[in-house]
Scaffold this motif. Structure first.
Motif, PDB file in Angstrom:
ATOM      1  N   ALA A  41       0.837  -1.214   0.000  1.00 25.01           N
ATOM      2  CA  ALA A  41       0.000   0.000   0.000  1.00 25.01           C
ATOM      3  C   ALA A  41       0.864   1.254   0.000  1.00 25.01           C
ATOM      4  N   LEU A  42       2.115   1.134   0.501  1.00 19.69           N
ATOM      5  CA  LEU A  42       3.014   2.295   0.555  1.00 19.69           C
ATOM      6  C   LEU A  42       3.527   2.700  -0.831  1.00 19.69           C
ATOM      7  N   LEU A  43       3.325   1.838  -1.840  1.00 21.47           N
ATOM      8  CA  LEU A  43       3.824   2.150  -3.193  1.00 21.47           C
ATOM      9  C   LEU A  43       3.022   3.262  -3.861  1.00 21.47           C
ATOM     10  N   THR A 184       7.939  -2.505  -9.906  1.00 21.92           N
ATOM     11  CA  THR A 184       6.747  -1.804 -10.416  1.00 21.92           C
ATOM     12  C   THR A 184       7.029  -0.319 -10.638  1.00 21.92           C
ATOM     13  N   ALA A 185       8.033   0.201  -9.921  1.00 19.37           N
ATOM     14  CA  ALA A 185       8.328   1.640 -10.034  1.00 19.37           C
ATOM     15  C   ALA A 185       9.567   1.893 -10.892  1.00 19.37           C
ATOM     16  N   ALA A 186      10.164   0.826 -11.440  1.00 19.37           N
ATOM     17  CA  ALA A 186      11.414   0.997 -12.204  1.00 19.37           C
ATOM     18  C   ALA A 186      11.124   1.473 -13.628  1.00 19.37           C
ATOM     19  N   LYS A 187      12.162   2.033 -14.235  1.00 17.70           N
ATOM     20  CA  LYS A 187      12.056   2.433 -15.643  1.00 17.70           C
ATOM     21  C   LYS A 187      12.355   1.192 -16.485  1.00 17.70           C
ATOM     22  N   GLY A 188      11.405   0.787 -17.327  1.00 17.35           N
ATOM     23  CA  GLY A 188      11.635  -0.391 -18.172  1.00 17.35           C
ATOM     24  C   GLY A 188      11.210  -1.680 -17.500  1.00 17.35           C
ATOM     25  N   ALA A 226       6.342  -4.837 -15.978  1.00 18.52           N
ATOM     26  CA  ALA A 226       6.540  -3.593 -16.724  1.00 18.52           C
ATOM     27  C   ALA A 226       6.647  -2.474 -15.689  1.00 18.52           C
ATOM     28  N   GLY A 227       7.555  -1.567 -15.867  1.00 17.17           N
ATOM     29  CA  GLY A 227       7.781  -0.545 -14.838  1.00 17.17           C
ATOM     30  C   GLY A 227       6.826   0.639 -14.939  1.00 17.17           C
ATOM     31  N   TYR A 228       7.195   1.714 -14.255  1.00 18.04           N
ATOM     32  CA  TYR A 228       6.483   3.004 -14.285  1.00 18.04           C
ATOM     33  C   TYR A 228       4.976   2.846 -14.132  1.00 18.04           C
ATOM     34  N   THR A 229       4.584   2.337 -13.022  1.00 21.08           N
ATOM     35  CA  THR A 229       3.153   2.072 -12.815  1.00 21.08           C
ATOM     36  C   THR A 229       2.351   3.369 -12.673  1.00 21.08           C
TER      37      THR A 229
END
Ligand code: UD1
Length: 427
Positions: A41-43, A184-188, A226-229
């Motif tokens: 939930a912190l994401l 989930t928060a990474a680029k690419g 896939a990143g950059y959610t």
């Protein structure tokens, strides 16, 4: 309002053995699925509603940890809405992580969302050393800088997280969850190979996908993220607890009774069901879950704990209690945690015949068990003592019941409703 009944740390259970269990037990949501989802939930800055949340103290503690980071939590029976829109990345202290090792799961979400995190190293715990090196390596591969300072994991991402291939040396549940959440928060795109395949990992992915993530393959050894959610508000229903279901299946088996395990899912329990059937227990699917019964003598069977889909280490102690009552000898091998036989001396106090050699336990079944005073040492060890007490002659007193309350919702009530002679005694 949460249903949890506040109990004293010194509560004890009194069990008089000999009752055949019969009836239905409602299986709660999975504790081990709930804990990473609360951390997840912190994401996202948008609210996450979790339903089928088990009412156990580990879940309360994890909600307390995200609250410490500024989350607002609205609670109802078996549900919580977690709003982290005003959350911040604070230090997660040793005291918090020491109480519950799963607290380390906040590291990846805090790092991914805020770019920095400080979480205490867990240190040893009752069932072994339990290092977090694979969590750290996965985050480093994604571009985090990590240092250990004064017992703290100090993590930052100076240039943001970048998708990559992560090959886990062994399929750790926690490290897979950490890698998945950070990615989930990474680029690419990120690929996790040799990922843990536990249903709780797949359920975390389902929760993250409901929140906006794009994850494929969770539940297999290869996960793609896939990143950059693009996060949004979400609601997720937690899967039923396969370990709680397995524990009650063994309760039916050990007492020669019949229990309907409402909500239990056969597809999560194949290895457990297979082994129980080998010992003479019948398991079949019903309209509402699984039905487990035994009307034949118990046969001995050997067991090796393995990562999913193998037999879970979290049911080894309970299976050992069952084998104490089987005809013949069984060899139990623990391959996941190095110190997970703490229930053995306590089972021997009840009259069990068990020989320990390193990671193996030889159980010679068929001895009559007799009630005694025993000590709960960790969650699963404690419940194995409850199971053994159910067929021990006379009265067993189990001390330090708070271990059970960490992961079993209303264990004494659920057992009493099926005919067990069990009561909770205050200090
Ligand atoms: C999770 C479960 C726990 C279960 C265990 C194995 C939760 C909250 N807990 O724990 O109930 O018993 O899976 O099914 O889901 N290891 C390392 N380095 C690491 C991480 C793990 O060496 O960085 C080792 C551990 O010490 C252990 C093995 O890997 O020997 C498996 O541990 P792991 O699968 O990570 O268990 P947890 O996620 O801690």
């Amino acid at each position: 309002m949460a249903l949890i009944i506040k109990v004293s740390a010194m509560d004890r259970l009194r069990i008089v053995g000999g009752q055949r269990l019969q009836g239905a037990v409602t299986i709660s949501g999975a504790k081990n699925a709930a804990l990473p989802q609360i951390a997840a939930a912190l994401l996202s800055p948008h609210p996450l509603e979790l339903t089928n949340l088990p009412d156990v103290t580990d879940v309360e503690n994890m909600l307390g940890v995200v609250r410490l980071h500024g989350a607002e939590i609205t609670r109802s029976a078996h549900a919580a809405t977690i709003d982290t829109s005003a959350a911040v990345s604070k230090e997660t202290s040793y005291d918090t992580v020491r109480k519950m090792r799963a607290t380390v799961l906040v590291l990846a979400p805090l790092l991914a969302r805020f770019g920095h995190a400080r979480v205490s190293l867990p240190g040893g715990c009752a069932i072994g050393a339990r290092p977090v090196d694979m969590h750290v390596a996965a985050l480093t591969a994604l571009g985090a800088r990590i240092a250990i300072e004064n017992g703290l994991i100090v993590a930052s991402v100076p240039n943001g997280l970048t998708g990559t291939r992560i090959v886990l040396p062994s399929p750790s549940v926690g490290a897979t969850e950490t890698a998945m959440m950070a990615a989930t928060a990474a680029k690419g795109e990120t690929e996790i190979l040799n990922a843990a395949r536990e249903p709780e990992v797949a359920d975390l992915a389902a929760c993250l996908n409901a929140m906006g993530a794009r994850i494929e393959g969770a539940g297999t050894h290869r996960i793609l993220i896939a990143g950059y959610t693009n996060w949004h508000a979400a609601r997720h229903d937690i899967i039923p607890d396969r370990i709680e279901a397995g524990t009650y299946a063994i309760a039916a088996a050990i007492t020669g009774g019949q229990l309907e395990l409402t909500h239990a899912r056969l597809e999560h329990m194949a290895s457990v069901v297979q082994l129980l059937e080998a010992t003479g227990v019948s398991v079949w699917p019903g309209d509402r879950g699984l039905i487990v019964s035994r009307d034949r003598p118990l046969k001995a069977a050997d067991l090796t704990t393995e990562p999913y889909p193998g037999f879970p280490t979290d049911l080894q102690a309970q299976f050992m209690a069952l084998m104490c009552c089987a005809e013949g000898a069984s060899l139990l091998r623990e391959t996941i945690f190095e110190n997970r036989f703490m229930h053995v001396p306590e089972l021997m106090r009840l009259g069990a015949n068990i020989k320990l050699q390193g990671t193996m336990a030889l159980v010679r079944g068929g001895e009559k068990l007799h009630g005694a005073q025993v000590m709960a040492t960790d969650l699963r060890a404690s419940v194995s003592l409850v199971l053994a007490a159910l067929i021990s002659e006379g009265e067993t007193i189990i001390n330090r019941v708070y271990h059970l309350d960490r992961g079993y919702e209303q264990l004494d009530r659920k057992l009493r409703l099926c005919g067990a002679d069990i009561e909770r005694l205050g200090a």
